[in-house]
Design an enzyme around this catalytic site. Structure first.
Site, PDB file in Angstrom:
ATOM      1  N   LEU A 115       0.817  -1.220   0.000  1.00 32.69           N
ATOM      2  CA  LEU A 115       0.000   0.000   0.000  1.00 32.69           C
ATOM      3  C   LEU A 115       0.849   1.269   0.000  1.00 32.69           C
ATOM      4  O   LEU A 115       1.913   1.330   0.596  1.00 32.69           O
ATOM      5  CB  LEU A 115      -0.960  -0.014   1.191  1.00 32.69           C
ATOM      6  CG  LEU A 115      -2.014  -1.128   1.141  1.00 32.69           C
ATOM      7  CD1 LEU A 115      -2.874  -1.127   2.401  1.00 32.69           C
ATOM      8  CD2 LEU A 115      -2.888  -1.021  -0.105  1.00 32.69           C
ATOM      9  N   ASN A 184     -14.125   4.623   3.060  1.00 33.35           N
ATOM     10  CA  ASN A 184     -15.172   3.723   3.554  1.00 33.35           C
ATOM     11  C   ASN A 184     -15.045   3.439   5.047  1.00 33.35           C
ATOM     12  O   ASN A 184     -15.878   2.727   5.621  1.00 33.35           O
ATOM     13  CB  ASN A 184     -15.193   2.412   2.746  1.00 33.35           C
ATOM     14  CG  ASN A 184     -13.893   1.637   2.833  1.00 33.35           C
ATOM     15  OD1 ASN A 184     -13.194   1.691   3.843  1.00 33.35           O
ATOM     16  ND2 ASN A 184     -13.560   0.896   1.781  1.00 33.35           N
ATOM     17  N   ILE A 186     -13.156   1.586   6.757  1.00 30.24           N
ATOM     18  CA  ILE A 186     -12.921   0.196   7.172  1.00 30.24           C
ATOM     19  C   ILE A 186     -11.527  -0.244   6.747  1.00 30.24           C
ATOM     20  O   ILE A 186     -11.085   0.031   5.629  1.00 30.24           O
ATOM     21  CB  ILE A 186     -13.959  -0.752   6.512  1.00 30.24           C
ATOM     22  CG1 ILE A 186     -15.380  -0.414   6.979  1.00 30.24           C
ATOM     23  CG2 ILE A 186     -13.630  -2.219   6.803  1.00 30.24           C
ATOM     24  CD1 ILE A 186     -15.665  -0.727   8.436  1.00 30.24           C
ATOM     25  N   SER A 383      26.801  15.216  -2.078  1.00 32.40           N
ATOM     26  CA  SER A 383      27.514  14.035  -1.585  1.00 32.40           C
ATOM     27  C   SER A 383      27.451  12.881  -2.586  1.00 32.40           C
ATOM     28  O   SER A 383      28.441  12.183  -2.816  1.00 32.40           O
ATOM     29  CB  SER A 383      26.916  13.575  -0.251  1.00 32.40           C
ATOM     30  OG  SER A 383      27.036  14.579   0.729  1.00 32.40           O
ATOM     31  N   GLU A 410      13.617   8.953   0.499  1.00 24.97           N
ATOM     32  CA  GLU A 410      14.245   7.850  -0.236  1.00 24.97           C
ATOM     33  C   GLU A 410      13.216   6.878  -0.812  1.00 24.97           C
ATOM     34  O   GLU A 410      13.315   6.465  -1.979  1.00 24.97           O
ATOM     35  CB  GLU A 410      15.214   7.084   0.678  1.00 24.97           C
ATOM     36  CG  GLU A 410      16.410   7.891   1.139  1.00 24.97           C
ATOM     37  CD  GLU A 410      16.138   8.721   2.389  1.00 24.97           C
ATOM     38  OE1 GLU A 410      17.067   9.402   2.856  1.00 24.97           O
ATOM     39  OE2 GLU A 410      14.995   8.680   2.907  1.00 24.97           O
ATOM     40  N   PHE A 436      20.892   4.186   3.389  1.00 24.19           N
ATOM     41  CA  PHE A 436      19.492   4.599   3.398  1.00 24.19           C
ATOM     42  C   PHE A 436      18.681   4.004   2.253  1.00 24.19           C
ATOM     43  O   PHE A 436      17.504   4.340   2.088  1.00 24.19           O
ATOM     44  CB  PHE A 436      19.402   6.125   3.465  1.00 24.19           C
ATOM     45  CG  PHE A 436      20.089   6.661   4.690  1.00 24.19           C
ATOM     46  CD1 PHE A 436      19.797   6.122   5.939  1.00 24.19           C
ATOM     47  CD2 PHE A 436      21.068   7.637   4.605  1.00 24.19           C
ATOM     48  CE1 PHE A 436      20.448   6.567   7.081  1.00 24.19           C
ATOM     49  CE2 PHE A 436      21.728   8.091   5.744  1.00 24.19           C
ATOM     50  CZ  PHE A 436      21.414   7.552   6.987  1.00 24.19           C
TER      51      PHE A 436
END
EC number: 2.2.1.1
Length: 663
Positions: A115, A184, A186, A383, A410, A436
């Protein structure tokens, strides 16, 4: 024909598909069916007969668990997705896997399921549309002009990546991005009030979005009016649609009971009755198909665009040819010759520089050949060294550039780049510190799963970054990238290997690439033309012994120089030592058995792998009789030279380890 009846075709197919599979998520498709009907039948510009039409609108189902929604839409609209494909939902080798997967069913623009990544991919698609339009459109010739539509649920909005992406979308003014929030109330655990009480409209207003609140997600006229308003606004739009999950199910709608499980035969029968849908499982009347089919209108829309493009081609033949080349994902005609010459010139002109600087030099050289480059960094450009002389930043009011300041995002950056790659027309690269990549790992995994191009520059690759300490010093990250299927991972030892890695990353369209570069300077290694050619094989003999070797030193990146120096000392003491540089283990593993045997003869079991990363990865190459000089703990905060000595990355330790092994 009644719009609700047409939407009910989605509801019927969705509950039937989930029931047949005995698993899946019927609630979201049933709840969003009315929104989908209005969007797909009245607004979405697409051609089922040519899902690759360059100027089609993009549709992304970010709440990918509701996959029967998009499968139903594709089937009803006339894509090559049969009723049998819907019956095979979630079955082995079907075109309809549990979550929508790019490359299976035509019309699926991206793989969704984790998700928040779908909305982020959509931001990338909208950025690509705006940038292509800025680069190619001319007065009277809008050849790039399409919307990106997204469906997303509460889960997408709870995921942190939605903040990263939607914040940036507002800053960059992505007016062709329209998102529908399936409000919704839920989630899997039940009613969301206990864990999700944000004022979502205010949140998006703060991002600079156009927000349309409180739209009845079951009122076609209200939905249509909201979409019209969204299309007319220069900002990205969030349409907040209040829906009932599992709409039409008499006993399960409005509850989490219909979120992630089949309704059951009894409830499906009751739902059919409630909806007035008198047809059997997977039965769609011909008149419903006729109302849904987008084949005729889609072909007409594409034909009209083709006429526009022909006029553009007549007026701007060179730009038109360049547009076609780029959207087809082809590299410039002179690419191979010029890129190979660049690499040969680097070998002929040695420089002892950090590989992150070598990467910037490669960008400088290759960038001049590639107007499709779309670079960026997660707030680390000075960097990561990702800007070159031709870099021009994208700004809300000027998208003609080729560089994105992603900010400290990121995960968002990496998933946005997936969207840019999926849209087409660009070769995207991004950057952060190797440590990272952890924030972004799942988006890189999704790129590997989708078999799409996503080039990540990961600098500051080891304890060699020194004083910032173990929070910033990667240890296990390189191994985890190498262990990801369909991921290209390169850790070059000098400017020549760096340029080769960049060239291969640019050419590789069916997989993401991690380019891993050092902070510290690295010595350039002498090579023959044949050795330069062998770099692309991932591992090759850099220094060899007179006659058959008795010891093989395998190294990558900053440790190659160490291996060479140790080999020189051992050779001076009468040992027969081979040095293998292995910048890409996955590329090496793909070579034929004869080549791998030539580089690493199986009867030479005295082997030492040297890498400032997790040691355990290397047993595959040195065997249980070999030795590994690597990391077995986290790093420390200290100057880099002290750390390399402390952790055994010295000529003395390599030489002593070799002598023990050969004793």
């Amino acid at each position: 024909m009644d719009r609700k009846y047409l939407a009910n075709a989605i509801r019927a197919l969705s509950m039937d598909g989930v029931q047949q599979a005995n698993s899946g998520h019927p609630g979201a498709p049933m709840g969003m069916a009315d929104i989908a009907e209005v969007l797909w039948r009245s607004h979405l510009n697409h051609n089922p007969s040519n899902p690759e039409w360059a100027d089609r609108d993009r549709f992304v189902l970010s709440n990918g668990h509701g996959s029967m929604l998009i499968y139903s839409l594709l089937h009803l609209s006339g894509y090559e997705l049969s009723i049998d494909d819907l019956k095979n939902f979630r079955q082995l080798h079907s075109k309809t896997p549990g979550h929508p997967e790019y490359g299976y069913a035509p019309g699926i623009e991206t793989t969704t399921g984790p998700l928040g990544q779908g909305i982020t991919n959509a931001v990338g698609m909208a950025m690509a549309e705006k940038a292509l339009a800025a680069q190619f459109n001319k007065e009277g010739h809008d050849i790039v002009d399409h919307f990106t539509y997204v469906f997303m649920g509460d889960g997408c909005l709870m995921e942190g990546i939605s903040h990263e992406a939607c914040s940036l979308a507002g800053t960059l003014g992505l007016g062709k991005l329209i998102a529908f929030w399936d409000d919704n109330g839920i989630s899997i655990d039940g009613h969301v009030e206990g864990w999700f009480s944000d004022d979502t409209p205010k949140r998006f207003e703060a991002y600079g979005w156009h927000v349309i609140p409180a739209v009845d997600g079951h009122d076609a006229d209200a939905i249509n009016a909201a979409i019209e308003a969204a299309k007319a606004d220069p900002r990205p739009t969030l349409i907040c649609t209040k829906t009932i999950i599992g709409f039409g199910s008499p006993n399960k709608s409005g509850s989490h009971d219909c979120h992630g499980a089949p309704l059951g035969a009894e409830e499906i029968a009751a739902t059919r009755k409630e909806l007035g849908w008198e047809h059997g499982p997977f039965e769609i009347p011909q008149e419903v198909y006729a109302e849904w089919s987008a084949k005729e209108t889609g072909a007409a829309k594409e034909a009209a665009w083709n006429e526009k493009f022909a006029a553009y081609e007549a007026a701007y033949p060179e730009l038109a040819a360049e547009f076609k080349r780029r959207v087809n994902g082809e590299l410039p005609a002179e690419w191979e010759e010029k890129a190979s010459q660049i690499i040969a010139d680097l070998q002929a002109n040695p420089a002892n520089i950090a590989s992150r600087k070598a990467s910037q030099n490669a960008l400088e050289a290759f960038g001049a050949l590639l107007p499709e480059f779309m670079g960026g960094s997660a707030d680390l450009a000075p960097s990561n060294l990702t800007m070159w002389s031709g870099s021009k930043s994208l700004e809300a009011n000027d998208f003609s550039g080729n560089y994105i300041h992603y900010g400290v995002r990121e995960f968002g950056m990496t998933a946005i780049m997936n969207g840019i790659a999926l849209h087409g027309g660009f070769v995207p690269y991004g950057a952060t510190f190797l440590m990272f990549m952890e924030y972004a790992r799942n988006a890189m995994r999704m790129a590997a799963l989708m078999k799409i191009q996503n080039i990540q520059v990961y600098t500051h690759d080891s304890i060699g970054l020194g004083e910032d300490g173990p929070t910033h010093q990667p240890v296990e990250q390189i191994a985890s990238l190498r262990l990801t299927p369909n991921m290209n991972t390169w850790r070059p030892c000098d400017q020549v290997e760096s340029a080769v890695a960049w060239k291969l990353a640019i050419e590789r369209k069916d997989a993401p690439t991690a380019l891993i570069f050092s902070r510290q300077n690295l010595a350039q290694q002498p090579r023959s033309a044949e050795q330069v050619a062998d770099i692309a094989k991932g591992g090759y003999i850099l220094k060899d012994s007179e006659g058959k070797p008795e010891l093989i030193l395998i190294a990558t990146g900053s440790e190659v120089e160490l291996a060479v120096k140790a080999a020189e000392q051992l050779t001076a003491e009468g040992k027969k030592v081979r040095v293998v540089s292995m910048p890409s283990t996955d590329a090496f593993d793909k070579q034929d058995a004869d080549y791998r045997e030539a580089v690493l003869p199986s009867d030479v079991t005295a082997r030492i792998a040297i890498e400032a990363g997790i040691a355990d990865f290397w047993y595959k190459y040195v065997g249980f009789d070999g030795r590994i000089i690597g990391m077995t703990t986290f790093g420390e905060s200290a100057p880099a030279d002290q750390l390399f000595e402390m952790f055994g990355f010295t000529v003395e330790n390599v030489v002593n380890t070799a002598k023990e092994l050969l004793a």
